[in-house]
Design a protein around this motif. Structure first.
Motif, PDB file in Angstrom:
ATOM      1  N   TYR A  12      82.547 109.213 -42.403  1.00  0.00           N
ATOM      2  CA  TYR A  12      81.466 108.296 -42.177  1.00  0.00           C
ATOM      3  C   TYR A  12      82.177 106.973 -42.405  1.00  0.00           C
ATOM      4  O   TYR A  12      83.520 106.800 -42.974  1.00  0.00           O
ATOM      5  CB  TYR A  12      80.508 108.434 -43.289  1.00  0.00           C
ATOM      6  CG  TYR A  12      80.977 108.443 -44.820  1.00  0.00           C
ATOM      7  CD1 TYR A  12      81.168 107.445 -45.500  1.00  0.00           C
ATOM      8  CD2 TYR A  12      81.401 109.703 -45.202  1.00  0.00           C
ATOM      9  CE1 TYR A  12      81.610 107.529 -47.051  1.00  0.00           C
ATOM     10  CE2 TYR A  12      81.935 109.901 -46.524  1.00  0.00           C
ATOM     11  CZ  TYR A  12      81.982 108.775 -47.121  1.00  0.00           C
ATOM     12  OH  TYR A  12      82.508 108.882 -48.742  1.00  0.00           O
ATOM     13  N   PRO A  13      81.508 106.021 -41.687  1.00  0.00           N
ATOM     14  CA  PRO A  13      82.251 104.569 -41.944  1.00  0.00           C
ATOM     15  C   PRO A  13      81.883 103.860 -43.069  1.00  0.00           C
ATOM     16  O   PRO A  13      80.501 103.990 -43.522  1.00  0.00           O
ATOM     17  CB  PRO A  13      81.386 103.822 -40.253  1.00  0.00           C
ATOM     18  CG  PRO A  13      80.451 104.432 -40.308  1.00  0.00           C
ATOM     19  CD  PRO A  13      80.557 105.935 -40.693  1.00  0.00           C
ATOM     20  N   ILE A  14      82.636 102.979 -43.464  1.00  0.00           N
ATOM     21  CA  ILE A  14      82.197 102.018 -44.407  1.00  0.00           C
ATOM     22  C   ILE A  14      82.618 100.572 -43.975  1.00  0.00           C
ATOM     23  O   ILE A  14      83.549 100.349 -43.342  1.00  0.00           O
ATOM     24  CB  ILE A  14      83.310 102.064 -45.692  1.00  0.00           C
ATOM     25  CG1 ILE A  14      83.367 103.850 -46.376  1.00  0.00           C
ATOM     26  CG2 ILE A  14      82.865 101.229 -46.742  1.00  0.00           C
ATOM     27  CD1 ILE A  14      84.167 104.110 -47.267  1.00  0.00           C
ATOM     28  N   TYR A  15      81.634  99.751 -44.037  1.00  0.00           N
ATOM     29  CA  TYR A  15      81.820  98.469 -43.547  1.00  0.00           C
ATOM     30  C   TYR A  15      81.771  97.390 -44.720  1.00  0.00           C
ATOM     31  O   TYR A  15      81.078  97.593 -45.576  1.00  0.00           O
ATOM     32  CB  TYR A  15      80.702  98.086 -42.550  1.00  0.00           C
ATOM     33  CG  TYR A  15      80.682  98.440 -41.353  1.00  0.00           C
ATOM     34  CD1 TYR A  15      81.133  98.114 -40.230  1.00  0.00           C
ATOM     35  CD2 TYR A  15      79.934 100.043 -41.280  1.00  0.00           C
ATOM     36  CE1 TYR A  15      81.085  98.617 -38.964  1.00  0.00           C
ATOM     37  CE2 TYR A  15      79.963 100.487 -39.985  1.00  0.00           C
ATOM     38  CZ  TYR A  15      80.617  99.924 -38.656  1.00  0.00           C
ATOM     39  OH  TYR A  15      80.513 100.569 -37.687  1.00  0.00           O
ATOM     40  N   ILE A  16      82.866  96.752 -44.744  1.00  0.00           N
ATOM     41  CA  ILE A  16      82.886  95.701 -45.982  1.00  0.00           C
ATOM     42  C   ILE A  16      82.901  94.256 -45.214  1.00  0.00           C
ATOM     43  O   ILE A  16      83.944  93.838 -44.737  1.00  0.00           O
ATOM     44  CB  ILE A  16      84.319  95.839 -46.629  1.00  0.00           C
ATOM     45  CG1 ILE A  16      84.293  97.204 -47.313  1.00  0.00           C
ATOM     46  CG2 ILE A  16      84.441  94.885 -47.902  1.00  0.00           C
ATOM     47  CD1 ILE A  16      85.619  97.799 -47.453  1.00  0.00           C
ATOM     48  N   GLU A  17      81.649  93.564 -45.568  1.00  0.00           N
ATOM     49  CA  GLU A  17      81.781  92.275 -44.808  1.00  0.00           C
ATOM     50  C   GLU A  17      80.727  91.380 -45.543  1.00  0.00           C
ATOM     51  O   GLU A  17      79.557  91.932 -45.910  1.00  0.00           O
ATOM     52  CB  GLU A  17      81.469  92.409 -43.581  1.00  0.00           C
ATOM     53  CG  GLU A  17      81.340  91.350 -42.403  1.00  0.00           C
ATOM     54  CD  GLU A  17      81.189  91.720 -41.124  1.00  0.00           C
ATOM     55  OE1 GLU A  17      81.692  92.805 -40.515  1.00  0.00           O
ATOM     56  OE2 GLU A  17      80.107  90.951 -40.561  1.00  0.00           O
ATOM     57  N   ARG A  18      80.928  89.994 -45.563  1.00  0.00           N
ATOM     58  CA  ARG A  18      79.904  89.026 -46.075  1.00  0.00           C
ATOM     59  C   ARG A  18      78.714  89.318 -45.182  1.00  0.00           C
ATOM     60  O   ARG A  18      78.910  89.130 -44.068  1.00  0.00           O
ATOM     61  CB  ARG A  18      80.489  87.784 -46.427  1.00  0.00           C
ATOM     62  CG  ARG A  18      81.442  87.797 -47.619  1.00  0.00           C
ATOM     63  CD  ARG A  18      81.627  86.397 -48.253  1.00  0.00           C
ATOM     64  NE  ARG A  18      82.908  86.346 -49.111  1.00  0.00           N
ATOM     65  CZ  ARG A  18      82.214  86.558 -50.240  1.00  0.00           C
ATOM     66  NH1 ARG A  18      81.132  86.610 -50.816  1.00  0.00           N
ATOM     67  NH2 ARG A  18      83.339  86.367 -51.190  1.00  0.00           N
ATOM     68  N   GLY A  19      77.493  89.597 -45.731  1.00  0.00           N
ATOM     69  CA  GLY A  19      76.279  89.314 -45.001  1.00  0.00           C
ATOM     70  C   GLY A  19      75.922  90.620 -44.143  1.00  0.00           C
ATOM     71  O   GLY A  19      74.984  90.818 -43.255  1.00  0.00           O
ATOM     72  N   ILE A  20      76.742  91.757 -44.203  1.00  0.00           N
ATOM     73  CA  ILE A  20      76.693  92.846 -43.393  1.00  0.00           C
ATOM     74  C   ILE A  20      75.245  93.529 -43.603  1.00  0.00           C
ATOM     75  O   ILE A  20      74.786  94.190 -42.656  1.00  0.00           O
ATOM     76  CB  ILE A  20      77.861  93.990 -43.787  1.00  0.00           C
ATOM     77  CG1 ILE A  20      77.975  94.905 -42.853  1.00  0.00           C
ATOM     78  CG2 ILE A  20      77.812  94.429 -45.181  1.00  0.00           C
ATOM     79  CD1 ILE A  20      78.748  94.694 -41.628  1.00  0.00           C
ATOM     80  N   ARG A  21      74.781  93.499 -44.853  1.00  0.00           N
ATOM     81  CA  ARG A  21      73.476  93.956 -45.035  1.00  0.00           C
ATOM     82  C   ARG A  21      72.398  93.564 -44.192  1.00  0.00           C
ATOM     83  O   ARG A  21      71.588  94.399 -43.681  1.00  0.00           O
ATOM     84  CB  ARG A  21      72.860  93.645 -46.412  1.00  0.00           C
ATOM     85  CG  ARG A  21      72.520  92.289 -46.789  1.00  0.00           C
ATOM     86  CD  ARG A  21      72.050  92.070 -48.451  1.00  0.00           C
ATOM     87  NE  ARG A  21      71.528  90.694 -48.432  1.00  0.00           N
ATOM     88  CZ  ARG A  21      72.140  89.497 -48.283  1.00  0.00           C
ATOM     89  NH1 ARG A  21      73.732  89.517 -48.172  1.00  0.00           N
ATOM     90  NH2 ARG A  21      71.572  88.387 -48.665  1.00  0.00           N
TER      91      ARG A  21
END
Ligand code: GLY
Length: 352
Positions: A12-21
């Motif tokens: 599975y992917p994990i995204y780490i980013e400001r505002g990603i929600r």
């Protein structure tokens, strides 16, 4: 920033980013093609981020929500029927989705509900505490507490997607930030000397802010590699337990009311290395280095509890059966290993 946890059919992917929600609809669509979603959250987190997520997801999916009280008490086995009931009322089938929006308690509890409802439905983690972002949302450990102890019923059940938005940490009370920092410092200690140097050179929460995304990425990347190597916690994954043997005993001693998990891990990491150095098992200077970084981030090094009081809890811990202890020690900062011992390790030690 994107990472993929490579676990064959459970990758599975994990995204780490400001505002990603705010990109949840698009990213969920990429991993799942059903219709119905239940969002499980707690009252504190939902107040900040719940309605926004519900509105976004409702544009594309048929959504319901379940908002539980915040706090460790919610992770009780007794709360599971409440979640199953909400899922049944929402008529969720095996092809529907659960989204866990919250810290470690919500992630673990909702993840366990997802793992067991109809023998398992897909779930997505949107962790909102630093501890959940760097640790519990990644790697598929889901669990509930029994009256006899924490995490006594659980499963390995990987999410379909993890969305880590460092912006949500802005509303996190400082004590919870410290809680997560205990684990962040742990990653530096066990696998990444450069990360520990970085934490030392930044030296305060104020300066950390700008670097948070990068730091979370490094921690999650370490966890990803460890989990890929040992999904079911039989070897390499045990390294993540650095400081945790003492931490669990300290937390239990105060009935989880004094030290947070991260504070107890801080004490456990320093003390286990202090003892190892005192006994000539580890080279000197590592404990002092750990203490220095912990102090910078307001984390404690000592619980003041007599070791004799902790031994009982250590022996009862499900990980230390038959008086056999797999302690995690450091050869150097960033280089950890499993040291097989027993409670004799603590002989001659007064307090930790
Ligand atoms: N939190 C430790 C692990 O996931 O193995």
């Amino acid at each position: 920033m994107k990472l993929i946890v490579n676990l064959k059919e459970n990758s599975y992917p994990i995204y780490i980013e400001r505002g990603i929600r705010k990109k949840a609809v698009k990213l969920i669509r990429e991993v799942w093609n059903g219709k119905r979603i239940i969002i499980v959250s707690d009252d504190q987190v939902y107040e900040h981020y719940g309605e926004e997520l519900l509105e976004n997801l409702s544009q594309e999916f048929s959504c319901t929500r379940l908002v539980l009280p915040h706090g460790e008490g919610t992770k009780s086995f007794q709360n599971l029927p409440i979640i199953y009931d909400a899922m049944l009322k929402a008529r969720l089938s095996r092809s529907d989705l659960l989204v866990a929006l919250g810290g470690g308690v919500i992630g673990d509890l909702a993840g366990f509900a997802a793992a067991t409802y109809l023998r398992g439905i897909p779930f997505v983690q949107i962790p909102t505490s630093l501890l959940a972002q760097v640790d519990s949302s990644v790697g598929g450990k889901v669990a509930v507490d029994l009256p006899q102890g924490k995490n006594l019923v659980g499963a390995f059940y990987q999410p379909k997607l993890v969305l880590i938005d460092p912006d949500v940490l802005d509303t996190l009370p400082e004590r919870f930030l410290k809680d997560g920092m205990g684990e962040v410092i742990k990653y530096g200690c066990i696998k990444d000397a450069v990360l520990l140097e970085k934490l030392e050179s930044l030296g305060s929460y104020g300066k950390l802010g700008r670097e948070m995304e990068e730091i979370i990425y490094h921690c999650v990347d370490i966890k990803r590699k460890v989990v890929e190597e040992d999904q079911f916690d039989k070897g390499e994954r045990m390294l993540l337990n650095f400081g945790h043997t003492l931490a669990h005993a300290i937390e239990q001693y105060f009935h989880y009311e004094r030290e947070s998990h991260g504070e107890a891990v801080a004490e456990g990491m320093y003390q286990v290395m202090r003892i190892a150095e005192q006994k000539g098992i580890a080279k000197s200077g590592i404990a002092a280095k750990i203490a220095h970084v912990l102090n910078m981030y307001g984390l404690p090094c000592e619980s003041g509890i007599p070791v004799s009081e902790l031994i009982k809890a250590i022996c009862l811990d499900k990980k230390n059966l038959n008086n056999h202890l797999n302690l995690i020690l450091l050869k150097n900062v960033g280089e950890s290993y499993i040291y097989q011992t027993d409670t004799e390790f603590f002989d001659g030690i007064d307090k930790v």
